[in-house]
Write an enzyme that holds these catalytic residues in place. Sequence first.
Site, PDB file in Angstrom:
ATOM      1  N   LYS A 244       0.865  -1.182   0.000  1.00 27.77           N
ATOM      2  CA  LYS A 244       0.000   0.000   0.000  1.00 27.77           C
ATOM      3  C   LYS A 244       0.895   1.222   0.000  1.00 27.77           C
ATOM      4  O   LYS A 244       1.850   1.312   0.764  1.00 27.77           O
ATOM      5  CB  LYS A 244      -0.880  -0.029   1.270  1.00 27.77           C
ATOM      6  CG  LYS A 244      -1.802   1.139   1.423  1.00 27.77           C
ATOM      7  CD  LYS A 244      -3.237   0.784   1.076  1.00 27.77           C
ATOM      8  CE  LYS A 244      -4.066   1.967   0.682  1.00 27.77           C
ATOM      9  NZ  LYS A 244      -3.881   2.462  -0.686  1.00 27.77           N
TER      10      LYS A 244
ATOM     11  N   GLN B 263       7.476   3.885   3.550  1.00 29.85           N
ATOM     12  CA  GLN B 263       6.078   3.450   3.629  1.00 29.85           C
ATOM     13  C   GLN B 263       5.928   2.145   4.429  1.00 29.85           C
ATOM     14  O   GLN B 263       4.932   1.941   5.116  1.00 29.85           O
ATOM     15  CB  GLN B 263       5.527   3.259   2.210  1.00 29.85           C
ATOM     16  CG  GLN B 263       4.016   3.242   2.110  1.00 29.85           C
ATOM     17  CD  GLN B 263       3.392   4.626   2.137  1.00 29.85           C
ATOM     18  OE1 GLN B 263       3.885   5.533   1.505  1.00 29.85           O
ATOM     19  NE2 GLN B 263       2.311   4.778   2.876  1.00 29.85           N
TER      20      GLN B 263
ATOM     21  N   LYS C 213       5.946   3.252   8.043  1.00 27.01           N
ATOM     22  CA  LYS C 213       4.760   4.079   8.288  1.00 27.01           C
ATOM     23  C   LYS C 213       3.509   3.202   8.397  1.00 27.01           C
ATOM     24  O   LYS C 213       2.708   3.342   9.312  1.00 27.01           O
ATOM     25  CB  LYS C 213       4.607   5.055   7.116  1.00 27.01           C
ATOM     26  CG  LYS C 213       3.451   6.014   7.234  1.00 27.01           C
ATOM     27  CD  LYS C 213       3.287   6.869   5.974  1.00 27.01           C
ATOM     28  CE  LYS C 213       4.580   7.516   5.563  1.00 27.01           C
ATOM     29  NZ  LYS C 213       4.415   8.547   4.540  1.00 27.01           N
TER      30      LYS C 213
ATOM     31  N   LYS D 103       5.258   1.883  -3.341  1.00 24.52           N
ATOM     32  CA  LYS D 103       5.139   3.245  -3.894  1.00 24.52           C
ATOM     33  C   LYS D 103       5.303   3.152  -5.400  1.00 24.52           C
ATOM     34  O   LYS D 103       5.908   2.200  -5.910  1.00 24.52           O
ATOM     35  CB  LYS D 103       6.245   4.136  -3.305  1.00 24.52           C
ATOM     36  CG  LYS D 103       5.964   5.611  -3.393  1.00 24.52           C
ATOM     37  CD  LYS D 103       5.044   6.117  -2.298  1.00 24.52           C
ATOM     38  CE  LYS D 103       4.633   7.546  -2.523  1.00 24.52           C
ATOM     39  NZ  LYS D 103       3.887   8.109  -1.396  1.00 24.52           N
TER      40      LYS D 103
ATOM     41  N   GLY E 292      -3.058   8.052  -3.971  1.00 23.50           N
ATOM     42  CA  GLY E 292      -2.489   9.252  -4.597  1.00 23.50           C
ATOM     43  C   GLY E 292      -1.245   9.725  -3.859  1.00 23.50           C
ATOM     44  O   GLY E 292      -0.873   9.200  -2.811  1.00 23.50           O
ATOM     45  N   ASP E 293      -0.590  10.702  -4.428  1.00 23.33           N
ATOM     46  CA  ASP E 293       0.552  11.393  -3.812  1.00 23.33           C
ATOM     47  C   ASP E 293       0.716  12.682  -4.614  1.00 23.33           C
ATOM     48  O   ASP E 293      -0.258  13.145  -5.235  1.00 23.33           O
ATOM     49  CB  ASP E 293       1.822  10.513  -3.868  1.00 23.33           C
ATOM     50  CG  ASP E 293       2.985  11.062  -3.045  1.00 23.33           C
ATOM     51  OD1 ASP E 293       2.936  10.970  -1.810  1.00 23.33           O
ATOM     52  OD2 ASP E 293       3.941  11.615  -3.620  1.00 23.33           O
TER      53      ASP E 293
ATOM     54  N   THR F 204      -4.403  13.351   5.854  1.00 27.18           N
ATOM     55  CA  THR F 204      -2.976  13.508   6.156  1.00 27.18           C
ATOM     56  C   THR F 204      -2.753  14.781   6.969  1.00 27.18           C
ATOM     57  O   THR F 204      -2.084  14.767   8.009  1.00 27.18           O
ATOM     58  CB  THR F 204      -2.139  13.510   4.863  1.00 27.18           C
ATOM     59  OG1 THR F 204      -2.468  12.332   4.125  1.00 27.18           O
ATOM     60  CG2 THR F 204      -0.649  13.526   5.165  1.00 27.18           C
TER      61      THR F 204
ATOM     62  N   ASN G 225      -2.535  19.031  -1.150  1.00 23.45           N
ATOM     63  CA  ASN G 225      -3.455  18.301  -0.295  1.00 23.45           C
ATOM     64  C   ASN G 225      -3.063  18.340   1.185  1.00 23.45           C
ATOM     65  O   ASN G 225      -3.898  18.630   2.058  1.00 23.45           O
ATOM     66  CB  ASN G 225      -3.518  16.850  -0.811  1.00 23.45           C
ATOM     67  CG  ASN G 225      -4.399  15.981   0.023  1.00 23.45           C
ATOM     68  OD1 ASN G 225      -3.921  15.288   0.917  1.00 23.45           O
ATOM     69  ND2 ASN G 225      -5.686  16.028  -0.217  1.00 23.45           N
TER      70      ASN G 225
ATOM     71  N   SER H  73      -6.752   5.578   4.205  1.00 29.30           N
ATOM     72  CA  SER H  73      -6.826   4.748   2.998  1.00 29.30           C
ATOM     73  C   SER H  73      -7.117   3.290   3.374  1.00 29.30           C
ATOM     74  O   SER H  73      -7.894   2.612   2.711  1.00 29.30           O
ATOM     75  CB  SER H  73      -5.507   4.803   2.222  1.00 29.30           C
ATOM     76  OG  SER H  73      -5.465   5.954   1.412  1.00 29.30           O
TER      77      SER H  73
HETATM   78  P1  NDP Z   1       0.161  17.844  -3.896  1.00 34.62           P
HETATM   79  O1  NDP Z   1       0.460  17.440  -5.290  1.00 34.62           O
HETATM   80  O2  NDP Z   1      -1.234  18.063  -3.495  1.00 34.62           O
HETATM   81  O3  NDP Z   1       0.998  19.152  -3.533  1.00 34.62           O
HETATM   82  C1  NDP Z   1       2.381  19.158  -3.684  1.00 34.62           C
HETATM   83  C2  NDP Z   1       2.879  20.482  -3.176  1.00 34.62           C
HETATM   84  O4  NDP Z   1       4.288  20.463  -3.122  1.00 34.62           O
HETATM   85  C3  NDP Z   1       2.499  21.637  -4.099  1.00 34.62           C
HETATM   86  O5  NDP Z   1       2.298  22.753  -3.288  1.00 34.62           O
HETATM   87  C4  NDP Z   1       3.751  21.815  -4.964  1.00 34.62           C
HETATM   88  O6  NDP Z   1       3.901  23.135  -5.447  1.00 34.62           O
HETATM   89  C5  NDP Z   1       4.839  21.476  -3.973  1.00 34.62           C
HETATM   90  N1  NDP Z   1       6.010  20.911  -4.632  1.00 34.62           N
HETATM   91  C6  NDP Z   1       6.076  19.763  -5.347  1.00 34.62           C
HETATM   92  N2  NDP Z   1       7.309  19.566  -5.803  1.00 34.62           N
HETATM   93  C7  NDP Z   1       8.031  20.623  -5.374  1.00 34.62           C
HETATM   94  C8  NDP Z   1       9.384  20.988  -5.502  1.00 34.62           C
HETATM   95  N3  NDP Z   1      10.244  20.244  -6.192  1.00 34.62           N
HETATM   96  N4  NDP Z   1       9.789  22.123  -4.895  1.00 34.62           N
HETATM   97  C9  NDP Z   1       8.927  22.903  -4.179  1.00 34.62           C
HETATM   98  N5  NDP Z   1       7.615  22.590  -4.030  1.00 34.62           N
HETATM   99  C10 NDP Z   1       7.194  21.471  -4.619  1.00 34.62           C
HETATM  100  O7  NDP Z   1       0.870  16.748  -2.976  1.00 34.62           O
HETATM  101  P2  NDP Z   1       0.512  16.289  -1.496  1.00 34.62           P
HETATM  102  O8  NDP Z   1       0.081  17.453  -0.684  1.00 34.62           O
HETATM  103  O9  NDP Z   1      -0.357  15.118  -1.596  1.00 34.62           O
HETATM  104  O10 NDP Z   1       1.931  15.767  -0.981  1.00 34.62           O
HETATM  105  C11 NDP Z   1       2.895  16.625  -0.367  1.00 34.62           C
HETATM  106  C12 NDP Z   1       3.887  15.785   0.409  1.00 34.62           C
HETATM  107  O11 NDP Z   1       3.206  15.021   1.403  1.00 34.62           O
HETATM  108  C13 NDP Z   1       4.687  14.766  -0.401  1.00 34.62           C
HETATM  109  O12 NDP Z   1       5.962  14.612   0.179  1.00 34.62           O
HETATM  110  C14 NDP Z   1       3.890  13.486  -0.208  1.00 34.62           C
HETATM  111  O13 NDP Z   1       4.683  12.318  -0.416  1.00 34.62           O
HETATM  112  C15 NDP Z   1       3.496  13.636   1.253  1.00 34.62           C
HETATM  113  N6  NDP Z   1       2.358  12.835   1.676  1.00 34.62           N
HETATM  114  C16 NDP Z   1       1.122  12.989   1.077  1.00 34.62           C
HETATM  115  C17 NDP Z   1       0.059  12.240   1.520  1.00 34.62           C
HETATM  116  C18 NDP Z   1      -1.311  12.447   0.992  1.00 34.62           C
HETATM  117  O14 NDP Z   1      -2.248  11.871   1.556  1.00 34.62           O
HETATM  118  N7  NDP Z   1      -1.526  13.243  -0.043  1.00 34.62           N
HETATM  119  C19 NDP Z   1       0.230  11.202   2.561  1.00 34.62           C
HETATM  120  C20 NDP Z   1       1.525  11.190   3.166  1.00 34.62           C
HETATM  121  C21 NDP Z   1       2.546  11.958   2.708  1.00 34.62           C
HETATM  122  P3  NDP Z   1       3.961  23.430  -7.039  1.00 34.62           P
HETATM  123  O15 NDP Z   1       2.631  22.983  -7.592  1.00 34.62           O
HETATM  124  O16 NDP Z   1       4.189  24.892  -7.136  1.00 34.62           O
HETATM  125  O17 NDP Z   1       5.110  22.597  -7.554  1.00 34.62           O
END
Ligand code: NDP
Length: 448
Positions: free
Chosen positions: A90, A111, A114, A126, A165-166, A210, A241, A380
């Site tokens: 997962k 993961q 976690k 992943k 998703g991620d 999250t 997210n 999830s």
């Molecule tokens: P989203 O796609 O919803 O958002 C990603 C965010 O990160 C955007 O604000 C984006 O900005 C920014 N970002 C992405 N790449 C870069 C980069 N190289 N430099 C600077 N900013 C960046 O993703 P999530 O919110 O889902 O995920 C964010 C983090 O949380 C990740 O590390 C993910 O693995 C982790 N996570 C997410 C979970 C979930 O349920 N969604 C669960 C557990 C962990 P921009 O669009 O301007 O690039």
Amino acid sequence: MNAYVQRVIEETKAKNPDQPEFLQTVTEVLTSLENVIDQHPEYEKAALLERLVEPERQVMFRVAWTDDEGKPHVNRGYRIQFNGALGPYKGGLRFHPSVNLSILKFLGFEQVFKNSLTTLPIGGGKGGSDFDPHGKSDAEIMRFCQAFMTELQRHIGPNTDVPAGDIGVGGREIGYLFGQYRRVRDSWDNGVLTGKPLTYGGSLIRPEATGYGVLYYAEQVFAHEHDSIKGKTFALSGYGNVAWGAAKKIAELGGKAVTISGHNGYVYDPDGIVTEEKLNYLLEMRASRNANIKMYADKFGCEFHENEKPWGVKADVCIPCATQNEVTMEEAKKIVANGTKYYFEGANMPATNEAIAYMQENGVIVGPAKAVNAGGVAVSALEMSQNSERLSWTSEEVNAKLKQIMKSIHDNSAKCAAEYGLGYDLVKGANIAGFLKVADAMMSQGLF
Ligand code: NDP
């Protein structure tokens, strides 16, 4: 250092020389486990650590799709099925141009621990692609998702691997991916992906899970410190997210998030991202084709700092919610100099190992990603339970279970750290707590 731990780290480095993110995580986790390994010589006899750092299966595949002008494009798709000792693999799918084997192996390895911490029966995996969703039309996103799933469907299923998703993969992408799975397999298969929209098996609270989970974990730490979230300022990175869910819960608990960021800079909003209008605007930005954090500064008339990270802003609490390695030594020094007391990881591996050590040495309480952001995968797994039982729980029921899970993750991490003589070290404690359960399952399932 424990000789067995040291040997496995060196061997992993030699085998994976071009995978810096993966090696960073392996080094961090295995060095946390030294006290445990000292007390369990049977692990070395069973080559447990060598098996733990090698994914059970890694799949890489071609994804060919056409844009709106009919021009063909080729991306690379991946699924890393890291460890299934506790249940079906997962873990999320990430669509971002930075995706490569090293990043997905670090995410898959994290993961495993976690998912173990959540107390739920799920293994770790992943996947994703180096596809960049920015600037793509809805039809292009759909065609890419369909091409990606046409191959991925061979490798997943409700009892083998249940992706989510991620970064770059939200409800819309999950919908297209699930539609293609169903079309090719002619089977519902208990929903097979999590993070689905509510109308066909999605769970209430999953979008918020999250971010909410980060704050439920933080509440436990604040209680331990006889402190309160009320009135505190929070520096957040990201506006996706996780950042949205965290900002929403911070506002509900009486704090305020004063920064958010994207790839091209950060926004400082001294009034806080606390109103419904501002919180909903984060969702609007994320869904827009040319999303860009500057849109927020323009709309609400606040400062935009181009190409800068938010960690120089004075805040009581820092919560990175964007991506890996956004907090290096340089940023850690700013966080410490600002007198920040709490640092919780919403994103995966947002800080280097040196930055974490520096913050801890200087009195910052660090909540590590594998514990702090586990609320997403936990809900999830609750979605999987609801799908297999053909029922839906109310948001109050899911929220109560999420809260309980985050409390148990905190308590179990603190307990393990104390038991192994590490005080209130939540970083090492989470690694130990996650590891012990996986190790036990691997030992009892024999050598493979
Ligand atoms: P989203 O796609 O919803 O958002 C990603 C965010 O990160 C955007 O604000 C984006 O900005 C920014 N970002 C992405 N790449 C870069 C980069 N190289 N430099 C600077 N900013 C960046 O993703 P999530 O919110 O889902 O995920 C964010 C983090 O949380 C990740 O590390 C993910 O693995 C982790 N996570 C997410 C979970 C979930 O349920 N969604 C669960 C557990 C962990 P921009 O669009 O301007 O690039």
